[in-house]
Scaffold this motif. Structure first.
Motif, mmCIF file in Angstrom:
data_model
loop_
_atom_site.group_PDB
_atom_site.id
_atom_site.type_symbol
_atom_site.label_atom_id
_atom_site.label_comp_id
_atom_site.label_asym_id
_atom_site.label_seq_id
_atom_site.Cartn_x
_atom_site.Cartn_y
_atom_site.Cartn_z
ATOM 1 N N ASP A 1 -9.202 7.070 4.410
ATOM 2 C CA ASP A 1 -8.127 6.865 3.469
ATOM 3 C C ASP A 1 -6.886 7.466 3.906
ATOM 4 O O ASP A 1 -5.803 6.937 3.723
ATOM 5 C CB ASP A 1 -8.764 7.558 2.042
ATOM 6 C CG ASP A 1 -9.684 6.559 1.440
ATOM 7 O OD1 ASP A 1 -9.629 5.289 1.790
ATOM 8 O OD2 ASP A 1 -10.307 7.079 0.832
ATOM 9 N N ASN A 2 -7.083 8.695 4.326
ATOM 10 C CA ASN A 2 -5.671 9.348 4.694
ATOM 11 C C ASN A 2 -4.955 8.825 5.776
ATOM 12 O O ASN A 2 -3.888 8.505 5.687
ATOM 13 C CB ASN A 2 -6.307 10.845 5.274
ATOM 14 C CG ASN A 2 -5.029 11.598 5.661
ATOM 15 O OD1 ASN A 2 -4.017 11.370 4.917
ATOM 16 N ND2 ASN A 2 -5.287 12.490 6.413
ATOM 17 N N SER B 1 -10.648 -2.567 1.316
ATOM 18 C CA SER B 1 -9.992 -1.451 0.430
ATOM 19 C C SER B 1 -8.491 -1.681 0.605
ATOM 20 O O SER B 1 -7.888 -1.197 -0.467
ATOM 21 C CB SER B 1 -10.380 -0.148 1.397
ATOM 22 O OG SER B 1 -11.496 -0.055 2.174
ATOM 23 N N TYR B 2 -7.925 -2.327 1.833
ATOM 24 C CA TYR B 2 -6.538 -2.465 1.902
ATOM 25 C C TYR B 2 -6.086 -3.849 2.277
ATOM 26 O O TYR B 2 -5.731 -4.142 3.432
ATOM 27 C CB TYR B 2 -6.175 -1.395 3.082
ATOM 28 C CG TYR B 2 -6.458 -0.291 2.663
ATOM 29 C CD1 TYR B 2 -5.752 0.821 1.891
ATOM 30 C CD2 TYR B 2 -7.433 0.501 3.524
ATOM 31 C CE1 TYR B 2 -6.314 1.954 1.660
ATOM 32 C CE2 TYR B 2 -7.687 1.776 3.348
ATOM 33 C CZ TYR B 2 -7.287 2.633 2.450
ATOM 34 O OH TYR B 2 -7.494 3.857 2.104
ATOM 35 N N ASN C 1 0.818 -1.193 -0.124
ATOM 36 C CA ASN C 1 0.122 -0.147 0.160
ATOM 37 C C ASN C 1 0.700 1.294 -0.101
ATOM 38 O O ASN C 1 0.490 2.361 0.440
ATOM 39 C CB ASN C 1 -0.856 0.073 1.286
ATOM 40 C CG ASN C 1 -1.882 -1.411 1.246
ATOM 41 O OD1 ASN C 1 -2.407 -1.483 0.186
ATOM 42 N ND2 ASN C 1 -2.244 -1.674 2.572
ATOM 43 N N LYS D 1 3.122 4.313 -1.643
ATOM 44 C CA LYS D 1 3.052 4.657 -3.263
ATOM 45 C C LYS D 1 4.519 4.611 -3.333
ATOM 46 O O LYS D 1 5.593 4.678 -2.702
ATOM 47 C CB LYS D 1 2.920 6.148 -3.151
ATOM 48 C CG LYS D 1 1.162 6.456 -3.195
ATOM 49 C CD LYS D 1 1.153 7.943 -3.210
ATOM 50 C CE LYS D 1 0.087 8.545 -2.235
ATOM 51 N NZ LYS D 1 0.305 9.688 -1.693
ATOM 52 N N GLU E 1 -4.090 4.986 4.080
ATOM 53 C CA GLU E 1 -3.390 4.969 2.806
ATOM 54 C C GLU E 1 -1.973 4.428 2.691
ATOM 55 O O GLU E 1 -1.692 3.306 1.997
ATOM 56 C CB GLU E 1 -3.305 6.486 2.137
ATOM 57 C CG GLU E 1 -3.228 6.579 0.649
ATOM 58 C CD GLU E 1 -3.533 7.924 0.434
ATOM 59 O OE1 GLU E 1 -3.953 8.155 -0.995
ATOM 60 O OE2 GLU E 1 -2.944 8.765 0.818
ATOM 61 N N GLU E 2 -1.042 5.068 3.256
ATOM 62 C CA GLU E 2 0.263 4.585 3.323
ATOM 63 C C GLU E 2 0.860 3.837 4.432
ATOM 64 O O GLU E 2 1.934 3.790 4.848
ATOM 65 C CB GLU E 2 1.026 5.772 3.333
ATOM 66 C CG GLU E 2 0.913 6.799 2.114
ATOM 67 C CD GLU E 2 1.902 7.842 2.266
ATOM 68 O OE1 GLU E 2 2.977 8.045 2.679
ATOM 69 O OE2 GLU E 2 1.551 9.183 2.015
#
Lengths: 367, 409
Positions: B146-147, B182-183, B71, B73, B150-151
């Motif tokens: 998401d924030n 989602s993840y 996950n 980037k 996300e990472e």
């Protein structure tokens, strides 16, 4: 090794109110306890004797005296001569948190009086203990207040008594004990002299001599810029580092803490080189030297060569009856002792000429 | 040996370090006192007659092994560790002890966390630790899910083993199921915490019970083989560091390479056990693949303390060092940027067993427990091999390569 007769027995009394932390302190310094282990200790009943071999010929005869009122009463009356006779050092532990400080001091005065009567030549150290329980900013002030108050109650020892703030949770404990031990070592000045010469020869920034089992500093020699080292408590710190390392080794390898020890430790960086190695049977020598391989290797060789010289010191080469006896009876006055070590130094000084040349040769490839 | 050349490099040498140490100091409060510039372990080579040990870094661009960083980037490389769990389960204590070197006994006085605490760690790889207050419901629409996720590198869920844990498990499962859609690649790491207070038997039972419950419930919801791992931890011993080590290892894409390198080093030099440590946090980021036992980890970790403490004491800035050095110690400057600290402890009575530490770069140190068949006389060979290992590592870690000054030739 021929010990027995030649050993210098020095009687050390450890006293103070019940619960002040006498046995905890003793266990940490001499029995390889870690600070948190001392919770397991129970109250000391009457007197616990322990003999601690220190620096070869020095034998500490440590009397850990239970501090409950009943026992103290007994020491002061029935056992007065037995307990207070021929004492070299009295270590009195005060609990900074004690609610009855006045009562503690009264009890202290009684003990001091008994001591003055039975061994007037003794030295008194007062440890104000559990300093970790006081807020950091109040420590100095409180310590000084207490020390001053105790000093006024010190009778004949008023001028000679020394005070140390201590805590088992930091290196202050080592600092205090280092001073006590230094006082007890009969030939400290001789050792210092030898170390100084050694330091010159191997170009060390600093040499520190540690007792092996307790990791207490015996003495140190600092040369040149190293005296500006901002860590003025470095000797105690290293004691404490070594001790912690010892604990860790014994815990994970299963060797009993008493014998877990490294033969040598080296740390080399671009700013300094440091190593600790065995010097005599009972001592480790720590050396901080400039960062250079030549100096490092030469220093190691030289220390190897100088071992016999120190070993000789360790077991007090020749018994000289006069002085020897004087040491055995520790009620000896300070001045005589100094005279004794003066003589010691001279004698060794003469023997040293040869040795220094030998060492110089060993270090020859430095240049 | 040309001393003027050396003097030159001596003076230029500190500069690349100065900045980076500064950054170090601000970025993490992890040990303000331990890692002052004066305390840095700056190294010096042991044997000058082995110049080959310092083969200059080759120009081959670093190649990565096929690890995955879930996950994240590509390229930004700042994985996040989220610490979650019920309130009072010990999340803030964990992060203070591991990343700020707070003595465990002091954690009693930590205040309840009321908002998300974000901290970044600069080390061999940058990562962030987010400490969440226990009472938040992250899936409340008011939160930007998401924030947060996300990472994310790993979600660490802390369960207090001394407390009722059913509710904690329930919330954990809700979270896992919510995230699953989602993840799906998030590593969920469950720390069964505060086990120091439990008896051996009870500890094992509790641990098994928790695993059982979590897995049963997840499979009831049709989620088999969830990527959930379990650890027993306590801040009063090394188990929390060990657990963190394993969590972080999963986030290192180069792990297989590192392990392979360590394995070959171990077999070549008869090393019993080798660890690659992050010096600051004392988390090990890789070890060889021989069985690990916590004992050897603890020895190594305590050993780092010894070296750092002594380095702090004697690594102070000496005024005017040059005078002193003039006659004797010009040789300290080494051919290339290999001025890493090294240390050695020889054990007594146990024959040849000894500990060997070598600073690999400013973040990492290699610590080896030497076996019986690897005598100290062979240290030269070991030094050489470690040099080779170090060179290999520079190719694996682009960061290390960037930070280590290139040889001035």
């Amino acid at each position: 090794m021929n010990t027995g007769k030649r050993q210098k027995q020095r009687k050390v009394l450890l006293m103070g109110k019940s619960g002040a932390g006498k046995s905890s302190m003793r266990s940490i310094v001499f029995s390889n306890y870690v600070a948190k282990d001392v919770r397991r200790l129970g109250a000391t009943i009457d007197v616990e004797h322990s003999n601690i071999k220190f620096m070869g010929n020095l034998m500490l005869n440590l009397w850990d005296c239970g501090g409950q009122d009943g026992f103290v009463e007994n020491y002061l009356t029935h056992q007065r001569n037995h307990v207070f006779g021929s004492v070299a050092v009295l270590i009195f532990v005060f609990d900074i948190e004690s609610r009855e400080f006045q009562a503690d001091v009264v009890s202290y005065s009684n003990i001091i009086r008994a001591l003055e009567e039975c061994s007037p030549g003794a030295k008194v150290f007062c440890l104000i203990h559990k300093m970790d329980l006081v807020q950091a900013r109040l420590r100095v002030q409180l310590f000084e207040e207490r020390a001053e108050y105790i000093r006024t109650a010190s009778e004949g020892f008023r001028d000679a008594v020394e005070f140390f703030p201590t805590s088992i949770w930091d290196q202050s404990l080592y600092k205090a004990w280092t001073q006590i031990i230094y006082f007890l070592i009969p030939n400290a000045s001789v050792i210092e002299n030898l170390l100084q010469q050694l330091a010159e020869i191997i170009d060390a920034r600093e040499l520190i001599l540690y007792e092996r089992t307790t990791c207490l500093m015996v003495t140190h020699v600092t040369r040149g810029k190293e005296s500006e080292n901002p860590f003025t408590d470095r000797f105690e710190r290293i004691s404490s580092i070594l001790k912690t390392h010892k604990q860790s080794m014994s815990k994970h390898t299963g060797i009993p803490a008493g014998s877990a020890n490294f033969a040598e430790m080296q740390i080399k960086t671009g700013r300094f080189m440091f190593f600790i190695t065995r010097l005599t049977e009972n001592t480790n020598l720590a050396a901080s030297i400039p960062p250079s391989e030549q100096i490092f290797n030469a220093a190691r060789v030289n220390i190897l060569l100088v071992r016999p010289k120190f070993a000789e010191l360790d077991i007090a080469s020749k018994p000289r009856p006069g002085i020897q006896q004087a040491f055995a009876h520790s009620a000896q006055s300070e001045r005589d002792r100094e005279a004794g070590s003066e003589e010691d130094r001279e004698r060794v000084g003469r023997g040293k000429g040869k040795e220094a040349v030998g060492m110089g040769g060993g270090g020859g490839f430095e240049g | 040996m040309d001393s003027s050349h050396r003097r030159l490099s001596a003076q230029s040498q500190p500069s690349p370090y100065d900045d980076s140490y500064l950054e170090h100091g601000e970025a993490s409060q992890a040990g303000p006192s331990r890692l002052q510039p004066g305390a840095q372990l700056t190294l010096m080579r042991y044997l000058q007659d082995l110049p080959d040990a310092d083969i200059p870094v080759s120009d081959v661009p670093p190649r990565y092994h096929t690890g995955r960083l879930p996950n994240s980037k590509a390229g930004d490389g700042k994985p996040r560790l989220l610490l979650m769990g019920q309130r009072r389960s010990g999340k803030s204590s964990i992060s203070s002890v591991v990343f700020h070197k707070l003595p465990p006994s002091e954690t009693l006085y930590l205040e309840t966390t009321t908002r998300i605490k974000k901290e970044s760690m600069h080390s061999f790889m940058d990562f962030q630790v987010w400490d969440f207050p226990g009472h938040l419901d992250y899936f409340d629409p008011a939160f930007d899910v998401d924030n947060i996720f996300e990472e994310i590198g790993a979600l660490i869920w802390v369960i207090d083993a001394q407390d009722e844990y059913l509710e904690a498990i329930m919330r954990l499962n809700t979270t896992i199921l919510n995230l699953q859609h989602s993840y799906p690649n998030i590593n969920v790491e469950v720390f069964v915490h505060k086990v120091d207070g439990l008896s051996e038997d009870y500890k094992g039972d509790t641990f098994r019970d928790i695993i059982q419950r979590v897995q049963d419930e997840l499979s009831d919801h049709g989620y088999e083989n969830a990527p959930v791992s379990f650890y027993q931890t306590s801040i009063y011993d090394h188990s929390i560091f060990e657990a963190f080590s394993k969590v972080i290892q999963k986030l290192i894409p180069q792990l297989p390479t590192l392990e392979a390198l360590l394995n070959s080093l171990c077999s070549t030099c008869h090393i019993e056990k080798a660890y690659l440590f992050d010096i600051m946090s004392k988390i090990y980021i890789a070890t060889d693949t021989s069985p690990t036992d916590i004992g050897s980890y603890e020895i190594c970790s305590d050993y780092i303390d010894v070296v750092i403490d002594v380095s702090e004491i004697y690594g102070w800035d000496r005024p005017d060092d040059n005078d002193e050095k003039d006659d004797t110690s010009h040789s300290e400057i080494i051919e290339i940027g290999n001025n890493d600290a090294e240390s050695l402890i020889t054990m007594e009575r146990k024959g040849n067993n000894y500990l060997y530490l070598r600073e690999i770069n400013k973040y990492l140190a290699l610590i080896c427990l030497m076996g019986d068949d690897s005598p100290a006389e062979k240290k030269a060979v070991i030094d050489y091999n470690v040099g080779v290992f170090q060179a290999a590592l520079k190719q694996v870690f682009p960061r290390a390569e960037r930070d280590v000054p290139l040889p001035e030739e």
